[in-house]
Design a protein around this motif. Sequence first.
Motif, PDB file in Angstrom:
ATOM      1  N   LYS A  21      32.071 -60.706 -45.770  1.00 27.49           N
ATOM      2  CA  LYS A  21      31.417 -61.978 -45.459  1.00 27.49           C
ATOM      3  C   LYS A  21      30.016 -61.772 -44.865  1.00 27.49           C
ATOM      4  CE  LYS A  21      35.664 -64.644 -44.743  1.00 27.49           C
ATOM      5  NZ  LYS A  21      36.543 -65.331 -43.751  1.00 27.49           N
ATOM      6  N   ALA A  22      29.826 -60.658 -44.170  1.00 31.28           N
ATOM      7  CA  ALA A  22      28.522 -60.387 -43.550  1.00 31.28           C
ATOM      8  C   ALA A  22      27.558 -59.692 -44.502  1.00 31.28           C
ATOM      9  CB  ALA A  22      28.723 -59.522 -42.307  1.00 31.28           C
ATOM     10  N   ALA A  23      28.052 -59.245 -45.650  1.00 32.11           N
ATOM     11  CA  ALA A  23      27.281 -58.346 -46.515  1.00 32.11           C
ATOM     12  C   ALA A  23      26.021 -58.984 -47.092  1.00 32.11           C
ATOM     13  CB  ALA A  23      28.171 -57.821 -47.634  1.00 32.11           C
ATOM     14  N   ALA A  24      26.144 -60.193 -47.638  1.00 32.91           N
ATOM     15  CA  ALA A  24      25.006 -60.798 -48.328  1.00 32.91           C
ATOM     16  C   ALA A  24      23.839 -61.038 -47.376  1.00 32.91           C
ATOM     17  CB  ALA A  24      25.435 -62.107 -48.987  1.00 32.91           C
ATOM     18  N   GLU A  25      24.142 -61.492 -46.175  1.00 37.11           N
ATOM     19  CA  GLU A  25      23.103 -61.775 -45.184  1.00 37.11           C
ATOM     20  C   GLU A  25      22.307 -60.512 -44.845  1.00 37.11           C
ATOM     21  OE1 GLU A  25      23.013 -64.540 -41.242  1.00 37.11           O
ATOM     22  OE2 GLU A  25      24.532 -62.954 -41.260  1.00 37.11           O
ATOM     23  N   TRP A  26      23.024 -59.410 -44.675  1.00 39.50           N
ATOM     24  CA  TRP A  26      22.359 -58.149 -44.326  1.00 39.50           C
ATOM     25  C   TRP A  26      21.589 -57.578 -45.512  1.00 39.50           C
ATOM     26  CZ3 TRP A  26      20.366 -56.013 -40.430  1.00 39.50           C
ATOM     27  CH2 TRP A  26      20.192 -54.633 -40.300  1.00 39.50           C
ATOM     28  N   ALA A  27      22.174 -57.667 -46.703  1.00 41.05           N
ATOM     29  CA  ALA A  27      21.503 -57.163 -47.906  1.00 41.05           C
ATOM     30  C   ALA A  27      20.209 -57.904 -48.180  1.00 41.05           C
ATOM     31  CB  ALA A  27      22.437 -57.272 -49.108  1.00 41.05           C
TER      32      ALA A  27
ATOM     33  N   PHE B 208      22.228 -57.662 -33.501  1.00 41.18           N
ATOM     34  CA  PHE B 208      22.384 -58.582 -34.627  1.00 41.18           C
ATOM     35  C   PHE B 208      22.562 -60.019 -34.147  1.00 41.18           C
ATOM     36  CE2 PHE B 208      24.337 -54.776 -37.029  1.00 41.18           C
ATOM     37  CZ  PHE B 208      23.078 -54.330 -37.393  1.00 41.18           C
ATOM     38  N   LYS B 209      23.330 -60.199 -33.071  1.00 43.40           N
ATOM     39  CA  LYS B 209      23.504 -61.545 -32.515  1.00 43.40           C
ATOM     40  C   LYS B 209      22.176 -62.117 -32.053  1.00 43.40           C
ATOM     41  CE  LYS B 209      28.251 -60.925 -30.772  1.00 43.40           C
ATOM     42  NZ  LYS B 209      29.073 -60.823 -29.537  1.00 43.40           N
ATOM     43  N   GLU B 210      21.385 -61.308 -31.380  1.00 44.96           N
ATOM     44  CA  GLU B 210      20.079 -61.768 -30.898  1.00 44.96           C
ATOM     45  C   GLU B 210      19.188 -62.206 -32.052  1.00 44.96           C
ATOM     46  OE1 GLU B 210      18.430 -58.569 -28.651  1.00 44.96           O
ATOM     47  OE2 GLU B 210      19.781 -58.853 -26.934  1.00 44.96           O
ATOM     48  N   ALA B 211      19.361 -61.569 -33.205  1.00 46.01           N
ATOM     49  CA  ALA B 211      18.545 -61.893 -34.373  1.00 46.01           C
ATOM     50  C   ALA B 211      19.125 -63.034 -35.191  1.00 46.01           C
ATOM     51  CB  ALA B 211      18.399 -60.654 -35.250  1.00 46.01           C
ATOM     52  N   GLY B 212      20.237 -63.605 -34.727  1.00 43.50           N
ATOM     53  CA  GLY B 212      20.848 -64.710 -35.457  1.00 43.50           C
ATOM     54  C   GLY B 212      21.624 -64.276 -36.678  1.00 43.50           C
ATOM     55  N   LEU B 213      22.024 -63.006 -36.724  1.00 42.82           N
ATOM     56  CA  LEU B 213      22.780 -62.469 -37.846  1.00 42.82           C
ATOM     57  C   LEU B 213      24.267 -62.357 -37.483  1.00 42.82           C
ATOM     58  CD1 LEU B 213      20.325 -59.595 -38.836  1.00 42.82           C
ATOM     59  CD2 LEU B 213      20.725 -61.701 -40.138  1.00 42.82           C
ATOM     60  N   ASN B 214      25.090 -62.231 -38.508  1.00 39.25           N
ATOM     61  CA  ASN B 214      26.518 -62.039 -38.317  1.00 39.25           C
ATOM     62  C   ASN B 214      26.748 -60.633 -37.744  1.00 39.25           C
ATOM     63  OD1 ASN B 214      29.294 -61.644 -38.559  1.00 39.25           O
ATOM     64  ND2 ASN B 214      29.426 -62.672 -40.538  1.00 39.25           N
ATOM     65  N   PRO B 215      27.289 -60.503 -36.539  1.00 36.70           N
ATOM     66  CA  PRO B 215      27.478 -59.168 -35.961  1.00 36.70           C
ATOM     67  C   PRO B 215      28.499 -58.314 -36.706  1.00 36.70           C
ATOM     68  CG  PRO B 215      28.546 -60.829 -34.607  1.00 36.70           C
ATOM     69  CD  PRO B 215      27.739 -61.567 -35.628  1.00 36.70           C
ATOM     70  N   ASP B 216      29.295 -58.931 -37.603  1.00 34.76           N
ATOM     71  CA  ASP B 216      30.275 -58.171 -38.349  1.00 34.76           C
ATOM     72  C   ASP B 216      29.639 -57.298 -39.432  1.00 34.76           C
ATOM     73  OD1 ASP B 216      32.372 -59.101 -36.838  1.00 34.76           O
ATOM     74  OD2 ASP B 216      32.813 -60.785 -38.181  1.00 34.76           O
TER      75      ASP B 216
ATOM     76  N   GLU C 269      15.686 -51.308 -32.425  1.00 34.83           N
ATOM     77  CA  GLU C 269      15.939 -52.113 -31.220  1.00 34.83           C
ATOM     78  C   GLU C 269      17.305 -51.767 -30.634  1.00 34.83           C
ATOM     79  OE1 GLU C 269      15.520 -55.077 -28.219  1.00 34.83           O
ATOM     80  OE2 GLU C 269      14.047 -54.103 -29.530  1.00 34.83           O
ATOM     81  N   SER C 270      18.292 -51.565 -31.489  1.00 33.12           N
ATOM     82  CA  SER C 270      19.624 -51.203 -30.992  1.00 33.12           C
ATOM     83  C   SER C 270      19.589 -49.848 -30.299  1.00 33.12           C
ATOM     84  CB  SER C 270      20.642 -51.191 -32.138  1.00 33.12           C
ATOM     85  OG  SER C 270      20.506 -50.051 -32.972  1.00 33.12           O
ATOM     86  N   LEU C 271      18.746 -48.943 -30.765  1.00 36.31           N
ATOM     87  CA  LEU C 271      18.627 -47.632 -30.126  1.00 36.31           C
ATOM     88  C   LEU C 271      17.994 -47.746 -28.741  1.00 36.31           C
ATOM     89  CD1 LEU C 271      17.544 -45.417 -33.159  1.00 36.31           C
ATOM     90  CD2 LEU C 271      19.827 -45.674 -32.148  1.00 36.31           C
ATOM     91  N   ASP C 272      17.119 -48.717 -28.551  1.00 41.21           N
ATOM     92  CA  ASP C 272      16.597 -48.987 -27.206  1.00 41.21           C
ATOM     93  C   ASP C 272      17.727 -49.403 -26.263  1.00 41.21           C
ATOM     94  OD1 ASP C 272      14.034 -48.365 -27.920  1.00 41.21           O
ATOM     95  OD2 ASP C 272      13.181 -50.344 -27.486  1.00 41.21           O
ATOM     96  N   LYS C 273      18.642 -50.213 -26.788  1.00 37.64           N
ATOM     97  CA  LYS C 273      19.786 -50.641 -25.972  1.00 37.64           C
ATOM     98  C   LYS C 273      20.675 -49.446 -25.629  1.00 37.64           C
ATOM     99  CE  LYS C 273      20.216 -55.496 -27.366  1.00 37.64           C
ATOM    100  NZ  LYS C 273      18.832 -55.674 -27.822  1.00 37.64           N
ATOM    101  N   VAL C 274      20.874 -48.559 -26.581  1.00 38.25           N
ATOM    102  CA  VAL C 274      21.655 -47.348 -26.303  1.00 38.25           C
ATOM    103  C   VAL C 274      20.953 -46.515 -25.232  1.00 38.25           C
ATOM    104  CG1 VAL C 274      22.512 -45.184 -27.272  1.00 38.25           C
ATOM    105  CG2 VAL C 274      22.697 -47.291 -28.605  1.00 38.25           C
ATOM    106  N   GLN C 275      19.638 -46.397 -25.342  1.00 39.90           N
ATOM    107  CA  GLN C 275      18.879 -45.607 -24.371  1.00 39.90           C
ATOM    108  C   GLN C 275      19.045 -46.145 -22.957  1.00 39.90           C
ATOM    109  OE1 GLN C 275      14.595 -45.519 -24.946  1.00 39.90           O
ATOM    110  NE2 GLN C 275      14.456 -43.481 -24.035  1.00 39.90           N
ATOM    111  N   SER C 276      19.158 -47.433 -22.818  1.00 41.42           N
ATOM    112  CA  SER C 276      19.322 -48.028 -21.492  1.00 41.42           C
ATOM    113  C   SER C 276      20.677 -47.697 -20.873  1.00 41.42           C
ATOM    114  CB  SER C 276      19.148 -49.548 -21.578  1.00 41.42           C
ATOM    115  OG  SER C 276      20.260 -50.160 -22.216  1.00 41.42           O
TER     116      SER C 276
ATOM    117  N   SER D 138      28.536 -51.633 -29.947  1.00 41.93           N
ATOM    118  CA  SER D 138      28.239 -52.800 -29.123  1.00 41.93           C
ATOM    119  C   SER D 138      26.747 -53.100 -29.107  1.00 41.93           C
ATOM    120  CB  SER D 138      28.748 -52.569 -27.700  1.00 41.93           C
ATOM    121  OG  SER D 138      28.408 -53.651 -26.860  1.00 41.93           O
ATOM    122  N   ALA D 139      25.924 -52.056 -28.995  1.00 40.73           N
ATOM    123  CA  ALA D 139      24.466 -52.242 -28.996  1.00 40.73           C
ATOM    124  C   ALA D 139      23.987 -52.824 -30.317  1.00 40.73           C
ATOM    125  CB  ALA D 139      23.773 -50.910 -28.718  1.00 40.73           C
ATOM    126  N   LEU D 140      24.564 -52.359 -31.413  1.00 42.34           N
ATOM    127  CA  LEU D 140      24.197 -52.890 -32.726  1.00 42.34           C
ATOM    128  C   LEU D 140      24.602 -54.357 -32.852  1.00 42.34           C
ATOM    129  CD1 LEU D 140      25.235 -49.833 -34.901  1.00 42.34           C
ATOM    130  CD2 LEU D 140      22.967 -50.911 -34.968  1.00 42.34           C
TER     131      LEU D 140
END
Length: 267
Positions: free
Chosen positions: A101-107, A252-260, A120-127, A246-248
């Motif tokens: 269900k999340a595939a088309a949005e990401w593609a 994705f949520k912050e960007a308005g995308l499906n986190p799945d 951006e997710s790697l910045d969250k991991v770094q924190s 979790s960081a990823l």
Amino acid sequence: MSTNNQMDFYSKHKDTINAAMSALEERTFYTPYPEHPKAYPPESNEAGKSDFGKLLNENFSELGQDADEWIGEEVSPFWQTGLGIKYPKLSAEKWISKSQKAAAEWANCKLEQRAGLLVESLDKVQSRYFELAYATMHTTGQSFMMSFQASGPHGNDRALEAVAMGMQELSRFPSEVNWVKPMGKFDLSIKKTWKAVPKGIGLVIGCSTFPTWNSVPGLYADLICGNTALVKPHPKSVLPIAMVVSALRETFKEAGLNPDIVQLTVD
């Protein structure tokens, strides 16, 4: 979040991405992630230890994933006791369905959008490097320094490398050209476009010894190429890669995308 706002992540991280791509082309050293703990604020160690302690004997709910049940069996090699952390579990069929269900949005995200979001997710991991170090210590038995470097900055290095390589390969050829073939008295002109098509769902299977460093190259390669991903960690070493997932998902949520687009799939 609009496409333009999603592109803000690329604008934010463009210099890092370009520097990583240049390092690949020139075979030079590059990292935006210092590998020594002393490069970070002095209070980071105690804060990370405290944050790790707060995760013990709780459900790891920050993933925001649905659960039919909560499971976990990690044991600290140092304490010889269970960590008590539980993770959300669904059937394989449900995880696959959510990924599809999340595939088309990401593609349909532009390559630059995906790259910006992943860095951006790697910045969250770094924190969370210090928290991640203690999580790795108490699931793998590694020393603090090895845990810090392998699961933190070195893991981020490998993930960034995968993003940079994906960017290079997917932008190597033009996506649009006016194709012209001389036909004698006239030219045949065709406007041609191409789009890289994702392969589907990537499955990343983790190991017990280096749960982050050995998993993020494949994970970030899947994601930069527009594939969704299921991350199946080793049952004895879940927490470190769960923090990366979790960081990823948070990004994705912050960007308005499906986190799945990415899911932790414990067994």
